[in-house]
Each structure stands twice: as C-alpha cells, then as structure tokens.
Motif scaffolding. Sequence first.
Motif, PDB file in Angstrom:
ATOM      1  N   LYS A 113       0.821  -1.197   0.007  1.00 44.44           N
ATOM      2  CA  LYS A 113       0.037   0.054  -0.054  1.00 44.44           C
ATOM      3  C   LYS A 113       0.917   1.106   0.129  1.00 44.44           C
ATOM      4  CE  LYS A 113      -4.287   1.815   2.145  1.00 44.44           C
ATOM      5  NZ  LYS A 113      -5.223   1.722   3.245  1.00 44.44           N
ATOM      6  N   GLY A 114       0.473   2.255   0.319  1.00 39.61           N
ATOM      7  CA  GLY A 114       0.904   3.545   0.120  1.00 39.61           C
ATOM      8  C   GLY A 114       0.055   4.615  -0.576  1.00 39.61           C
ATOM      9  N   ALA A 115      -0.998   5.204   0.300  1.00 33.65           N
ATOM     10  CA  ALA A 115      -1.820   6.037  -0.234  1.00 33.65           C
ATOM     11  C   ALA A 115      -1.487   7.508  -0.357  1.00 33.65           C
ATOM     12  CB  ALA A 115      -3.228   5.796   0.991  1.00 33.65           C
ATOM     13  N   ALA A 116      -0.405   7.745   0.294  1.00 33.17           N
ATOM     14  CA  ALA A 116       0.061   9.130   0.689  1.00 33.17           C
ATOM     15  C   ALA A 116       1.203   9.378  -0.433  1.00 33.17           C
ATOM     16  CB  ALA A 116       0.903   9.458   1.628  1.00 33.17           C
ATOM     17  N   GLY A 136       7.664  10.376   5.543  1.00 35.07           N
ATOM     18  CA  GLY A 136       6.081  10.800   5.884  1.00 35.07           C
ATOM     19  C   GLY A 136       5.664   9.434   5.944  1.00 35.07           C
ATOM     20  N   HIS A 137       4.410   9.422   6.612  1.00 37.33           N
ATOM     21  CA  HIS A 137       3.537   8.001   6.974  1.00 37.33           C
ATOM     22  C   HIS A 137       3.127   7.638   5.285  1.00 37.33           C
ATOM     23  CE1 HIS A 137       0.613   5.089   8.316  1.00 37.33           C
ATOM     24  NE2 HIS A 137       1.239   5.205   9.400  1.00 37.33           N
ATOM     25  N   LYS A 138       3.255   6.631   4.847  1.00 41.20           N
ATOM     26  CA  LYS A 138       2.951   6.218   3.919  1.00 41.20           C
ATOM     27  C   LYS A 138       1.331   5.990   3.415  1.00 41.20           C
ATOM     28  CE  LYS A 138       2.204   1.174   4.864  1.00 41.20           C
ATOM     29  NZ  LYS A 138       2.675  -0.222   4.492  1.00 41.20           N
ATOM     30  N   ASP A 139       0.451   5.946   4.419  1.00 43.61           N
ATOM     31  CA  ASP A 139      -0.882   6.150   4.231  1.00 43.61           C
ATOM     32  C   ASP A 139      -1.566   7.288   4.552  1.00 43.61           C
ATOM     33  OD1 ASP A 139      -0.803   3.579   3.231  1.00 43.61           O
ATOM     34  OD2 ASP A 139      -0.688   2.568   4.992  1.00 43.61           O
ATOM     35  N   ALA A 140      -0.730   8.173   5.476  1.00 42.95           N
ATOM     36  CA  ALA A 140      -1.687   9.477   5.815  1.00 42.95           C
ATOM     37  C   ALA A 140      -0.641  10.539   5.857  1.00 42.95           C
ATOM     38  CB  ALA A 140      -2.337   9.265   6.974  1.00 42.95           C
ATOM     39  N   ALA A 141      -0.602  11.491   4.897  1.00 48.96           N
ATOM     40  CA  ALA A 141       0.615  12.565   5.113  1.00 48.96           C
ATOM     41  C   ALA A 141       0.188  13.381   6.499  1.00 48.96           C
ATOM     42  CB  ALA A 141       0.065  13.521   3.939  1.00 48.96           C
ATOM     43  N   TYR A 142      -0.830  13.611   7.299  1.00 49.48           N
ATOM     44  CA  TYR A 142      -0.942  14.399   8.156  1.00 49.48           C
ATOM     45  C   TYR A 142      -0.611  13.777   9.401  1.00 49.48           C
ATOM     46  CZ  TYR A 142      -3.818  17.516   5.290  1.00 49.48           C
ATOM     47  OH  TYR A 142      -4.276  18.179   4.199  1.00 49.48           O
ATOM     48  N   HIS A 146       5.250  10.999  12.199  1.00 49.99           N
ATOM     49  CA  HIS A 146       6.241  10.513  10.897  1.00 49.99           C
ATOM     50  C   HIS A 146       6.977  11.379  10.046  1.00 49.99           C
ATOM     51  CE1 HIS A 146       4.212   7.252  12.786  1.00 49.99           C
ATOM     52  NE2 HIS A 146       4.817   6.212  11.918  1.00 49.99           N
ATOM     53  N   PHE A 147       6.852  12.727  10.412  1.00 46.58           N
ATOM     54  CA  PHE A 147       7.498  13.587   9.732  1.00 46.58           C
ATOM     55  C   PHE A 147       8.911  13.694  10.047  1.00 46.58           C
ATOM     56  CE2 PHE A 147       3.625  17.267   9.537  1.00 46.58           C
ATOM     57  CZ  PHE A 147       3.056  16.254   8.862  1.00 46.58           C
ATOM     58  N   ASP A 148       9.870  13.234   9.234  1.00 50.12           N
ATOM     59  CA  ASP A 148      11.106  13.099   9.605  1.00 50.12           C
ATOM     60  C   ASP A 148      12.017  12.871   8.347  1.00 50.12           C
ATOM     61  OD1 ASP A 148      13.112  12.264  11.116  1.00 50.12           O
ATOM     62  OD2 ASP A 148      12.397  10.264  11.791  1.00 50.12           O
ATOM     63  N   GLY A 149      13.227  12.536   8.451  1.00 49.75           N
ATOM     64  CA  GLY A 149      14.253  12.281   7.424  1.00 49.75           C
ATOM     65  C   GLY A 149      15.253  11.606   7.787  1.00 49.75           C
ATOM     66  N   MET A 150      16.064  10.925   6.789  1.00 49.68           N
ATOM     67  CA  MET A 150      17.125  10.355   7.064  1.00 49.68           C
ATOM     68  C   MET A 150      18.300  10.821   6.028  1.00 49.68           C
ATOM     69  SD  MET A 150      17.508   6.175   6.537  1.00 49.68           S
ATOM     70  CE  MET A 150      18.824   5.105   7.128  1.00 49.68           C
ATOM     71  N   GLU A 151      19.459  11.226   6.866  1.00 45.78           N
ATOM     72  CA  GLU A 151      20.493  11.718   6.079  1.00 45.78           C
ATOM     73  C   GLU A 151      21.227  10.264   5.608  1.00 45.78           C
ATOM     74  OE1 GLU A 151      24.617  13.583   7.119  1.00 45.78           O
ATOM     75  OE2 GLU A 151      22.877  15.259   7.138  1.00 45.78           O
TER      76      GLU A 151
END
Length: 194
Positions: A113-116, A136-142, A146-151
């Motif tokens: 899945k991955g709705a976002a 970001g969350h794979k199914d719900a952008a809000y 899960h707002f994050d980042g990986m360097e």
Amino acid sequence: MSTSIRKIVTVVEETQVEGGRSVSPPTRRAAAIAVIENPFAGQYVENLDVLIAIGEELGGLLGERAVAALGIPGDSVESYGKAACVGAEGELEHAAAILHPKLGAPFRKVLGKGAALIPSSKKRGGPGTPFDIPLGHKDAAYVRSHFDGMEVRVNDAPRDNEIVVAVAVTDSGRPHPRVGGLTKGEIKGEDGLR
C-alpha cells in the motif's frame, strides 16, 4: 536493468535512546541507495523517458532491499521517502525524471500500500555529498509523528557522470513524538491525507 549500477549501499539506523530516554521498542529506518550512470551527463536532452524507465526499475529493487534490511514484511512499513543526488554534469531534472513519474508504483507494490505521496528531495553534489531522504507516513500525510528524514551519503559518489538514487522506509515514527496532530491510530488511509 536498463542502467549501469556501479554500487548499491544499504543503511539501517536504530535509535535506542533519544533525549536521554530509552526508546522501546527502538525506532528503525533503512535506506537502499543505488549509484548509477547518468546517460545524459554533460548534455541537454529533451526526452527523459530513459531516466523515467530507470526510476521504475529502481523503485522495486531499492524498495525490496530497504524493507529486507528492516527485516519486516512490506505491509508493516510505516513511513517512506525517496531522494536523488546528481553529479556535476547532470541536471536536477534528471533526478526528477527518476523519482517522480514511475518510481512510486513499484515501491508501493513492495509495501502492499502507500496512499500518501512519497516525500522526495533532489540535489546536485560530488562524491560523499550528504543528502536527506524526507520521510512521511505511507498512508496518511497528516500524521506528524512520522514527519522525519534520513541523511545518507556514499563516500565515492556521485561522480560527475552519476546519479545516486535512494529510498528509505521505517518501522515507526520519530522517537517520543509529542507535537500533536493526527495519530497513527486515527488513520483512515483512504485519501493519502488522513
């Protein structure tokens, strides 16, 4: 594979302590990174279909490797992201051609899945350039947790005629999230937003 892959790098990051507090279970994120030849380095080409096709192939390949690195089923992945860094002889549009039109569908297929929308970033740099894969969350952008980042970085890439392409997945959100907003338990997963 329609491109020449010089190297694939897989990175797993596990956070066990954040803010002086134990994280239980630890949060984990993994990135799979491919260093590829840029077929259009040093030249302007109007039609970027070759790079779009490469993106489609890399979406599945890198998605599978990132999920395997976490050691969980694809449908257990919570967040995702993608990024690319082009060498000096490439254009940012080369990264966009790989990341946007077709990379997402095979990546989502690995996850079930991955709705976002899949968060993305692109930049230009030389060997060893660090770059961020937004998450970001794979199914719900809000879902703010899960707002994050990986360097990530590859010590010898991108060379002038290369592109470094990366995808990242997580098994959770940030450690100790507390900025409010939609929670993971409230996700409907229908519109990619909530």
